[in-house]
Design an enzyme around this catalytic site. Sequence first.
Site, short mmCIF file in Angstrom:
data_model
loop_
_atom_site.label_atom_id
_atom_site.label_comp_id
_atom_site.label_asym_id
_atom_site.label_seq_id
_atom_site.Cartn_x
_atom_site.Cartn_y
_atom_site.Cartn_z
N GLY A 186 7.15 4.63 14.32
CA GLY A 186 6.97 4.77 12.75
C GLY A 186 6.82 6.18 12.39
O GLY A 186 7.30 6.77 11.51
N GLU A 218 1.31 -3.27 23.81
CA GLU A 218 2.12 -1.97 23.91
C GLU A 218 1.65 -1.21 25.17
O GLU A 218 0.45 -0.93 25.26
CB GLU A 218 2.30 -1.10 22.65
CG GLU A 218 2.94 -1.82 21.40
CD GLU A 218 2.69 -1.18 20.09
OE1 GLU A 218 2.35 0.20 20.34
OE2 GLU A 218 3.01 -1.73 19.12
N ARG A 234 -3.40 -9.19 -1.11
CA ARG A 234 -4.55 -9.78 -1.34
C ARG A 234 -4.71 -9.97 -2.86
O ARG A 234 -4.80 -10.92 -3.35
CB ARG A 234 -5.85 -9.02 -0.68
CG ARG A 234 -6.53 -10.02 0.19
CD ARG A 234 -7.59 -9.34 0.74
NE ARG A 234 -7.53 -8.07 1.19
CZ ARG A 234 -8.43 -7.24 1.52
NH1 ARG A 234 -9.55 -7.62 1.67
NH2 ARG A 234 -8.26 -6.19 2.07
N ALA A 273 4.25 -2.52 11.39
CA ALA A 273 2.72 -2.02 11.44
C ALA A 273 1.88 -2.25 12.50
O ALA A 273 1.53 -1.22 13.23
CB ALA A 273 2.21 -2.89 10.12
N ARG A 274 1.70 -3.56 13.05
CA ARG A 274 1.06 -3.91 14.26
C ARG A 274 1.30 -4.99 14.84
O ARG A 274 1.60 -6.23 14.03
CB ARG A 274 -0.49 -3.79 14.08
CG ARG A 274 -1.22 -2.34 13.98
CD ARG A 274 -1.20 -1.63 15.20
NE ARG A 274 -1.93 -0.46 15.03
CZ ARG A 274 -1.62 0.68 14.52
NH1 ARG A 274 -0.09 0.79 14.06
NH2 ARG A 274 -2.10 1.65 14.39
N GLY A 282 0.90 -1.27 0.03
CA GLY A 282 -0.11 -0.05 -0.02
C GLY A 282 0.83 1.35 0.00
O GLY A 282 1.83 1.14 -0.43
N ARG A 283 0.29 2.39 0.53
CA ARG A 283 1.17 3.51 0.63
C ARG A 283 2.64 3.38 1.19
O ARG A 283 3.53 3.87 0.78
CB ARG A 283 0.30 4.68 1.26
CG ARG A 283 -0.75 5.32 0.35
CD ARG A 283 -1.31 6.27 1.00
NE ARG A 283 -2.04 5.86 2.31
CZ ARG A 283 -3.21 5.91 2.38
NH1 ARG A 283 -4.17 6.00 1.46
NH2 ARG A 283 -3.80 5.23 3.47
N ILE A 284 2.68 2.83 2.40
CA ILE A 284 3.87 2.83 3.29
C ILE A 284 4.77 1.66 2.57
O ILE A 284 5.82 2.00 2.42
CB ILE A 284 3.27 2.42 4.78
CG1 ILE A 284 2.73 3.60 5.49
CG2 ILE A 284 5.14 2.24 5.51
CD1 ILE A 284 2.16 3.30 6.83
N HIS A 331 7.36 1.94 19.06
CA HIS A 331 6.30 2.46 18.13
C HIS A 331 6.75 3.55 17.39
O HIS A 331 6.01 4.82 17.75
CB HIS A 331 5.06 2.23 18.95
CG HIS A 331 3.80 2.22 17.70
ND1 HIS A 331 2.73 1.17 17.98
CD2 HIS A 331 3.58 2.83 16.56
CE1 HIS A 331 1.75 1.42 16.84
NE2 HIS A 331 2.48 2.43 15.99
C1 DGY Z 1 -0.38 4.92 12.74
O1 DGY Z 1 -0.62 5.91 12.33
O2 DGY Z 1 -1.15 3.80 12.65
C2 DGY Z 1 0.79 4.72 13.64
O3 DGY Z 1 1.12 3.27 13.56
C3 DGY Z 1 0.55 5.25 14.84
O4 DGY Z 1 -0.27 4.43 15.53
#
Ligand code: DGY
Length: 302
Positions: free
Chosen positions: A266, A246, A162, A217-218, A140-142, A264
């Site tokens: 990012g 977290e 996907r 990401a997560r 995607g974008r990132i 975290h």
């Molecule tokens: C986002 O924008 O989703 C970053 O991970 C901060 O939560």
Amino acid sequence: MHVLSTRRYPGPAFDELGDVEVFPLAAIETPRPDIEGLIVANEHVPLDLLPSLRVVANFSVGYDRIDIEACAARGVIVTNTPGVLDNATADLAFALILATRRRVVEGDRLVRKGEWGASWAEGWIAEELSGSTLGIVGLGRIGSAVARRARGFELEVIYAQRHRIDTDLGEYRELDELLAEADIVSIHVPLSPETVRLIDARRLGLLRDGACFVNTARGEIVDQDALVAELVSGRIRGGLDVFVNEPSVPGQLLDLPNVVLTPHLGSATRQTREAMTRLAVDNVLAVERGDLPLTPVLPSRA
Ligand code: DGY
């Protein structure tokens, strides 16, 4: 519009909110019918205590802790901050890729402990980036911003998601194929019911010996216990910016030389955080004026 903001978000745009109070959501114990706007950082919204709520402006692109369907059912608009944090997050992914692949943090710790020791010709040998294969999960974008950076480092890029897309940023692979082929894997899918534990124990087992596994990401996208087991075994290396629950981090990771841990980070650049505030504030102001929000989260996409 009276706005509740869960913290003072960074940057000058915050001051454009005229009627704002800064207050943590957890401190609301009785209904607050005066609050119509809310700025949160991917936090659970107590809709039952906010009967007049019109807009939730999420200071985050990820909205996995916000019940989008419940907000929609109540007519509450939810917005997020897509686009403005792509470069910052891609930079951090790359920082973790470089740090894990070239053993930067391991080396730093050694120097500080006065244990440089090994001769420069033999010590701290790592694997080169150029010519290695980077597997991007979620273009995607990132993920795309990571792929663009990979060109400068002469990495071969493959991606899984996907649907195969028409792109020159990398070659499509099925997820299992990508995990088995890549020297470095970087995760860039959003957290959703479909991606919880997308990378489970079986899939982690597909990673090549010595592979670098990077997650900005997560934490919930990966089976964290299985990931910890792989990292403790020393079979793979890890660069982790996100975790389940977290800010707690599995204790077994803390002393591992093959893991780089960040809190975290990012989107944590001044430019990006100020742009996130700008977008969140603009979304609130748009709803206040009766205009369409700039970056709504649509329930059908939730
Ligand atoms: C986002 O924008 O989703 C970053 O991970 C901060 O939560």
